[in-house]
Design a protein around this motif. Structure first.
Motif, PDB file in Angstrom:
ATOM      1  N   SER A  64       0.822  -1.210   0.000  1.00  0.00           N
ATOM      2  CA  SER A  64       0.000   0.000   0.000  1.00  0.00           C
ATOM      3  C   SER A  64       0.855   1.259   0.000  1.00  0.00           C
ATOM      4  CB  SER A  64      -0.940   0.016   1.214  1.00  0.00           C
ATOM      5  OG  SER A  64      -0.212   0.232   2.410  1.00  0.00           O
ATOM      6  N   LYS A  65       2.187   1.100   0.096  1.00  0.00           N
ATOM      7  CA  LYS A  65       3.094   2.243   0.188  1.00  0.00           C
ATOM      8  C   LYS A  65       4.012   2.276  -1.033  1.00  0.00           C
ATOM      9  CE  LYS A  65       3.088   2.203   5.253  1.00  0.00           C
ATOM     10  NZ  LYS A  65       3.919   2.075   6.477  1.00  0.00           N
ATOM     11  N   PRO A  66       3.783   3.205  -1.956  1.00  0.00           N
ATOM     12  CA  PRO A  66       4.628   3.302  -3.150  1.00  0.00           C
ATOM     13  C   PRO A  66       6.109   3.454  -2.825  1.00  0.00           C
ATOM     14  CG  PRO A  66       2.659   4.637  -3.419  1.00  0.00           C
ATOM     15  CD  PRO A  66       2.663   4.170  -1.990  1.00  0.00           C
ATOM     16  N   SER A  67       6.434   4.138  -1.731  1.00  0.00           N
ATOM     17  CA  SER A  67       7.841   4.324  -1.362  1.00  0.00           C
ATOM     18  C   SER A  67       8.492   2.994  -1.004  1.00  0.00           C
ATOM     19  CB  SER A  67       7.963   5.299  -0.192  1.00  0.00           C
ATOM     20  OG  SER A  67       7.241   4.837   0.939  1.00  0.00           O
ATOM     21  N   ASP A  68       7.755   2.102  -0.330  1.00  0.00           N
ATOM     22  CA  ASP A  68       8.267   0.771  -0.011  1.00  0.00           C
ATOM     23  C   ASP A  68       8.530  -0.027  -1.285  1.00  0.00           C
ATOM     24  OD1 ASP A  68       8.074   1.280   2.689  1.00  0.00           O
ATOM     25  OD2 ASP A  68       6.779  -0.435   3.134  1.00  0.00           O
ATOM     26  N   ILE A  69       7.600   0.046  -2.218  1.00  0.00           N
ATOM     27  CA  ILE A  69       7.729  -0.711  -3.468  1.00  0.00           C
ATOM     28  C   ILE A  69       8.924  -0.206  -4.273  1.00  0.00           C
ATOM     29  CG2 ILE A  69       6.615  -1.254  -5.662  1.00  0.00           C
ATOM     30  CD1 ILE A  69       3.927  -1.162  -4.179  1.00  0.00           C
ATOM     31  N   ALA A  70       9.059   1.098  -4.365  1.00  0.00           N
ATOM     32  CA  ALA A  70      10.187   1.666  -5.113  1.00  0.00           C
ATOM     33  C   ALA A  70      11.515   1.279  -4.476  1.00  0.00           C
ATOM     34  CB  ALA A  70      10.051   3.191  -5.174  1.00  0.00           C
ATOM     35  N   ALA A  71      11.585   1.324  -3.147  1.00  0.00           N
ATOM     36  CA  ALA A  71      12.815   0.952  -2.456  1.00  0.00           C
ATOM     37  C   ALA A  71      13.129  -0.525  -2.651  1.00  0.00           C
ATOM     38  CB  ALA A  71      12.686   1.275  -0.965  1.00  0.00           C
ATOM     39  N   ALA A  72      12.089  -1.370  -2.622  1.00  0.00           N
ATOM     40  CA  ALA A  72      12.294  -2.805  -2.814  1.00  0.00           C
ATOM     41  C   ALA A  72      12.817  -3.105  -4.211  1.00  0.00           C
ATOM     42  CB  ALA A  72      10.992  -3.562  -2.571  1.00  0.00           C
ATOM     43  N   ALA A  73      12.316  -2.390  -5.208  1.00  0.00           N
ATOM     44  CA  ALA A  73      12.788  -2.595  -6.581  1.00  0.00           C
ATOM     45  C   ALA A  73      14.250  -2.194  -6.726  1.00  0.00           C
ATOM     46  CB  ALA A  73      11.918  -1.806  -7.557  1.00  0.00           C
ATOM     47  N   GLN A  74      14.699  -1.238  -5.932  1.00  0.00           N
ATOM     48  CA  GLN A  74      16.104  -0.852  -5.951  1.00  0.00           C
ATOM     49  C   GLN A  74      16.972  -1.920  -5.281  1.00  0.00           C
ATOM     50  OE1 GLN A  74      17.675   1.934  -7.270  1.00  0.00           O
ATOM     51  NE2 GLN A  74      15.718   2.392  -8.253  1.00  0.00           N
ATOM     52  N   VAL A  75      16.501  -2.438  -4.143  1.00  0.00           N
ATOM     53  CA  VAL A  75      17.270  -3.452  -3.409  1.00  0.00           C
ATOM     54  C   VAL A  75      17.303  -4.768  -4.174  1.00  0.00           C
ATOM     55  CG1 VAL A  75      17.329  -4.857  -1.310  1.00  0.00           C
ATOM     56  CG2 VAL A  75      16.808  -2.408  -1.164  1.00  0.00           C
ATOM     57  N   ALA A  76      16.133  -5.199  -4.662  1.00  0.00           N
ATOM     58  CA  ALA A  76      16.015  -6.489  -5.350  1.00  0.00           C
ATOM     59  C   ALA A  76      16.171  -6.304  -6.856  1.00  0.00           C
ATOM     60  CB  ALA A  76      14.679  -7.136  -5.019  1.00  0.00           C
ATOM     61  N   SER A  77      17.226  -5.627  -7.251  1.00  0.00           N
ATOM     62  CA  SER A  77      17.434  -5.294  -8.661  1.00  0.00           C
ATOM     63  C   SER A  77      17.916  -6.472  -9.495  1.00  0.00           C
ATOM     64  CB  SER A  77      18.436  -4.144  -8.781  1.00  0.00           C
ATOM     65  OG  SER A  77      19.693  -4.515  -8.222  1.00  0.00           O
ATOM     66  N   ASP A  78      18.139  -7.621  -8.836  1.00  0.00           N
ATOM     67  CA  ASP A  78      18.615  -8.809  -9.545  1.00  0.00           C
ATOM     68  C   ASP A  78      17.519  -9.854  -9.756  1.00  0.00           C
ATOM     69  OD1 ASP A  78      18.434  -9.273  -6.823  1.00  0.00           O
ATOM     70  OD2 ASP A  78      20.320 -10.381  -6.660  1.00  0.00           O
ATOM     71  N   VAL A  79      16.267  -9.536  -9.417  1.00  0.00           N
ATOM     72  CA  VAL A  79      15.213 -10.549  -9.493  1.00  0.00           C
ATOM     73  C   VAL A  79      14.838 -10.885 -10.934  1.00  0.00           C
ATOM     74  CG1 VAL A  79      14.196 -10.025  -7.243  1.00  0.00           C
ATOM     75  CG2 VAL A  79      13.339  -8.868  -9.283  1.00  0.00           C
TER      76      VAL A  79
END
Length: 248
Positions: A64-79
């Motif tokens: 529900s938090k766009p900031s969490d999703i954006a941060a996760a996409a940065q961290v998990a950039s190898d998925v």
């Protein structure tokens, strides 16, 4: 478009319990290299971390938090595989006083959460798909194709999520990313208990996802009740949902 989970790097939302936890276990047992455990509370993943050590990586993610999703996409950039399992359910009939609030809550998580996840992670999956392909899995429900009275708001939100998933199938195919829509019936989880239903083991969902991805399927009806739905729905799904506009 076939996708083999062996040696792949995955992210699973709502990975700490129920279907999400089972999906993590199935991915690892079928050879996934690493799985990001995307959860609202990192502490809830402790048992999985103790069991699988460095093959799992907990990350903070509230869909529900766009900031969490954006941060996760940065961290998990190898998925190379994203499984959007996180979802919510409220009991609300069409005439229930809480219908509007329940529906708004479910739409925000079950539909807009899906859209935000897809928007954030599609560039990552597209970039990483060059070597071994990539896939996006959405947990929908048999309630997305058949309304259940006490679950009317939930069914409506899942029907919307299923429609979005169909759009993702077409759009992501152009980017080399396979999309799978999963439609479980009652599964032995807290959510099923909430509505007073008994279900099959969550492992049928996790193992079913692995098999369906390898087969290149778009629909998965993993448990016995879901397969009854899937059998009745098969002709429509093949000739309308999975067909191109020209074919339909």
């Amino acid at each position: 478009m076939s996708f083999n989970v062996e040696n792949q790097i995955a992210l699973v939302t709502g990975a700490n319990r129920g279907i999400g936890k089972s999906i993590v276990e199935s991915l690892i047992s079928h050879g996934a290299q690493k799985v990001y455990l995307a959860v609202r509370n990192i502490d809830s993943t402790q048992a999985l971390v103790e069991q699988y050590k460095d093959r799992v990586v907990p990350i903070q993610l509230d869909v529900s938090k766009p900031s969490d999703i954006a941060a996760a996409a940065q961290v998990a950039s190898d998925v190379t595989l994203v499984v959007n399992n996180a979802g919510v359910l409220e009991l609300a009939r069409p005439l229930s006083e809480n219908f509007e609030s329940a529906f708004a809550y479910e739409i925000n998580i079950n539909v807009l959460g899906l859209v935000k996840m897809a928007q954030a992670f599609t560039p990552v999956l597209e970039k990483n798909s060059q070597d071994a392909g990539a896939a996006f899995v959405q947990l929908n429900s048999v309630a997305s194709i058949k309304n259940f009275l006490d679950l009317t708001s939930y069914s409506a939100s899942k029907a919307a999520a299923y429609t979005v998933t169909q759009g993702l199938k077409d759009e992501l195919a152009e980017k080399g990313v396979h999309v799978l829509s999963v439609h479980p019936g009652p599964i032995d989880t807290d959510m099923a208990a909430q509505v007073g239903m008994e279900g099959e083991s969550a492992s049928v969902v996790g193992d079913g996802i692995v098999s369906a991805l390898k087969a290149g399927d778009f629909h998965l009806f993993p448990d016995s009740l879901a397969r009854d739905f899937g059998g009745a729905y098969q002709s429509f799904a093949q000739n309308i949902i999975e067909a191109t506009v020209e074919e339909a």
